[in-house]
Design a protein around this motif. Structure first.
Motif, short mmCIF file in Angstrom:
data_model
loop_
_atom_site.label_atom_id
_atom_site.label_comp_id
_atom_site.label_asym_id
_atom_site.label_seq_id
_atom_site.Cartn_x
_atom_site.Cartn_y
_atom_site.Cartn_z
N PHE A 1 32.96 36.74 43.29
CA PHE A 1 33.21 37.89 42.43
C PHE A 1 34.63 37.84 41.86
O PHE A 1 35.59 37.55 42.58
N LEU A 2 34.73 38.12 40.56
CA LEU A 2 36.02 38.29 39.89
C LEU A 2 36.02 39.67 39.24
O LEU A 2 35.26 39.92 38.31
N TYR A 3 36.85 40.56 39.77
CA TYR A 3 36.97 41.92 39.24
C TYR A 3 38.09 41.97 38.20
O TYR A 3 39.19 41.45 38.44
N LEU A 4 37.82 42.59 37.06
CA LEU A 4 38.77 42.68 35.96
C LEU A 4 38.90 44.12 35.48
O LEU A 4 37.92 44.87 35.48
N SER A 5 40.08 44.48 35.02
CA SER A 5 40.21 45.70 34.22
C SER A 5 39.76 45.36 32.80
O SER A 5 39.82 44.20 32.39
N PRO A 6 39.30 46.33 32.02
CA PRO A 6 38.87 46.03 30.65
C PRO A 6 39.99 45.48 29.78
O PRO A 6 39.75 44.69 28.87
N GLU A 7 41.23 45.88 30.08
CA GLU A 7 42.37 45.37 29.31
C GLU A 7 42.60 43.88 29.58
O GLU A 7 42.89 43.11 28.67
N ARG A 8 42.45 43.47 30.84
CA ARG A 8 42.60 42.05 31.18
C ARG A 8 41.56 41.20 30.45
O ARG A 8 41.83 40.07 30.03
N LEU A 9 40.35 41.75 30.31
CA LEU A 9 39.27 41.00 29.68
C LEU A 9 39.60 40.64 28.23
O LEU A 9 39.06 39.68 27.68
#
Length: 635
Positions: A110-118
């Motif tokens: 799993f790789l969790y991201l904030s929408p800004e990082r994406l």
């Protein structure tokens, strides 16, 4: 090789079967179908993407809006021996590259991201290289401008469809109306999507709205009487500290939780509450996301929430063990006025944003067509004083400009100054007799900030200087003298607000590019408050049915336990003698959970839960450490 989802559920979560629509959702995802999952708070949304991701080779990308929620999920997965990574804000570039390399080559699931990082090019380039089996968009209502927590960065989550066109996407939320659901499907570019919606009805929660002149008394009684643990939601950090202190002084173990405490403090407080070291957590809405405590029997809102979405999500943290629980709003006649003042009067509209943007450019001396990528230190209070602007409205306006990529706003205010008076009032009088030049400043502080003798209080030194007719540097000097003389505890933390201008100055044209979104957002917020007030003031229709109707679900049966149903059924006790007698008879021989009682008795589940609530209120039964009901006086 594809593993069996039920085997994974048993291995990692310890359950032998799924609940609600979980199994159908997982089957759809494994078939390669896009899914929109609408599940209530506590409905097990994370399992719906975590299990299919674990059944096969590859990595699952998870987009989530809250750093705290991301870290909770990461910690939970790691505790199960599952490899997971988080890529949020505030990480140095070199560390970002290391995390992305681990995601590509390290065998993580799993790789969790904030929408800004994406949105970052380097992140998208690496995602294109990853072996991804699923993309999950958590709290998906944030993608809709009609949603309560709209975040423009979510609109670009559809880039995952472009980067990995062949993988399924699952969007999950607990608070979407039909309009928001349609927005999610459209903005994420979901193909031939299957929509699963479990009933949002929480029949074991009694929703109540109590109008009280003495709110503190009602708070004390409700927290004292609740059989298990509870959460009290407030709007300000200071209220959280004051109410937790009040409860402790009145014999109810409590603590406070808000965004202003350190990470270590948060961890310790949460651990204490989860282990029942304290009974009541008094918190701002910074508390609760990702926290799963099954035996919460009371969620109390001490002020009116800003929307039914937030209220429903927060109240849904009660009764996850299936036992009877209460979700109570305690209010007085001033609270409705406060709601409008708190939420609507500080919403920046388009004319204010244009004014604010022009003042910013004047303040930084930016010429027309200039300012692109320039960075500045910024003192909010000084700026507001210079241009006679409301600080809260101004900060909200800066946040809107940040959301719409006009500027990038750091998250620390210009100066955090906290004061608490250590001397007693009589000692203070003696001290001021010998230090008369300090009298006026001390009086200004005492008139401006109540409670400084009891609580650490954040003060605005610029405001005090203005009221006292002195320079701010002199005020700071006086505070330091009071601290040296051990009259006050004084904490000052420097850290200017930093603003980076992201586009060339074009004045009104800059704001006009997203003016429609601002007006739509204003309407959403106004409608949210209107719907919340309508719910509070409707004492004719069952509270549970009102909530379900708001989320597009119609139910003909009343819950029987909310304040409206109880009022309309004044003979509540008389309608339950058969159920009550049957429960007492069953508990006469052994302790039983609510679920087991429902299985054993020939009555509908809500009726059994209602009768249990009556017996708890009367003190006839209580709950043991295993969440089973026992008679207080065995037969």
């Amino acid at each position: 090789m594809i593993k069996d989802p039920k085997e994974i559920l048993q291995e990692y979560w310890g359950f032998s079967s799924f609940k609600g629509s979980q199994e159908k959702i997982i089957e759809a995802v494994l078939a390669g179908t896009d899914v929109l999952a609408l599940l209530p708070t506590g409905g097990g949304k994370s399992v719906c993407y975590q299990i299919p991701a674990l059944t096969r080779e590859g990595l699952c990308i998870v987009v989530s809006p809250l750093i705290a929620l991301i870290h909770d999920q990461i910690d939970n997965l790691k505790s199960k021996g599952i490899k997971a990574l988080a890529l949020t804000g505030g990480i140095p570039f070199e560390e970002v590259i290391d995390i992305l390399d681990n995601a590509v080559y390290g065998g993580y699931k799993f790789l969790y991201l904030s929408p800004e990082r994406l949105q970052q090019d380097v992140v998208q380039e690496r995602i294109a290289q990853m072996n991804i089996n699923l993309a999950a968009i958590d709290e998906a209502h944030c993608i809709s401008q009609w949603g309560n927590d709209f975040r423009p960065a979510y609109l670009n989550c559809s880039v995952l469809r472009e980067l990995k066109p062949d993988i399924p996407i699952i969007a999950l939320t607990a608070t979407a109306t039909s309009v928001v659901s349609a927005d999610i499907v459209e903005n994420l570019k979901l193909h031939e999507v299957l929509i699963f919606k479990d009933s949002f009805s929480r029949d074991n929660i009694a929703y109540k709205v109590l109008r009280e002149e003495d709110k503190l008394y009602r708070l004390k009684r409700l927290c004292s009487d609740t059989p298990k643990s509870g959460i009290v939601y407030v709007r300000t950090r200071r209220s959280a500290e004051e109410l937790s202190s009040f409860l402790n002084k009145n014999g109810v173990s409590a603590d406070h939780f808000h965004g202003g405490i350190s990470k270590n403090e948060k961890t310790q407080k949460l651990k204490q509450w989860l282990s029942d070291g304290i009974k009541i957590m008094v918190a701002t809405n910074a508390f609760g996301m990702g926290v799963d405590k099954p035996d919460v029997s009371l969620v109390l809102h001490y002020q009116i929430p800003d929307s039914l979405e937030n209220y429903f999500q927060e109240s849904g943290r009660a009764g996850r063990d299936g036992g009877p629980a209460e979700a109570v709003i305690v209010l007085n006649k001033n609270d409705e006025v406060q709601v409008n003042r708190q939420f609507l009067s500080v919403l920046p509209n388009v004319p204010f944003l244009k004014l604010l943007y022009k003042k910013l450019n004047a303040y930084f001396q930016i010429p027309y067509s200039g300012g692109n990528n320039e960075r500045f230190q910024f003192r909010l209070n000084e700026f507001c004083q210079q241009y006679d602007l409301n600080p809260i409205l101004t900060y909200n306006g800066l946040s809107v400009l940040d959301q719409n990529s006009v500027l990038a706003l750091s998250q620390s205010f210009s100066r955090h100054t906290k004061v608490r008076f250590l001397a007693s009032k009589s000692q203070m009088l003696d001290y001021l007799r010998n230090n008369k030049p300090l009298v006026e400043v001390v009086q200004v502080i005492l008139r401006t900030y109540g409670g400084v003798f009891d609580y650490e209080t954040k003060i605005n030194t610029l405001l005090i200087a203005k009221k006292a007719g002195l320079k701010e540097e002199l005020i700071l000097g006086i505070l330091k003298q009071l601290s040296t003389d051990e009259i006050i505890d004084f904490q000052e933390q420097q850290g200017d607000l930093e603003i980076t201008l992201l586009v060339p100055r074009e004045d009104d044209l800059t704001i006009n590019s997203f003016a429609d979104r601002i007006e739509a957002y204003q309407k959403v917020k106004r409608d949210n408050v209107t719907s919340m007030l309508a719910f509070i003031n409707n004492d004719k229709k069952c509270r549970n049915r009102q909530l379900l109707h708001y989320f597009g679900e119609n139910k003909n049966e009343n819950c029987g336990t909310c304040d409206v149903c109880v009022k309309n059924n004044k003979t509540r006790d008389n309608l339950q003698p058969g159920v009550i007698s049957a429960i007492i008879q069953q508990l006469g021989t052994t302790e039983l959970s609510s679920r087991r009682l429902i299985e054993l008795l020939p009555y509908e589940g809500p009726k059994v839960l209602e009768a249990l609530q009556i017996l708890l209120e009367k003190g006839t039964i209580e709950v043991n450490s295993r969440n089973e009901y026992i008679l207080t006086k065995p037969l």
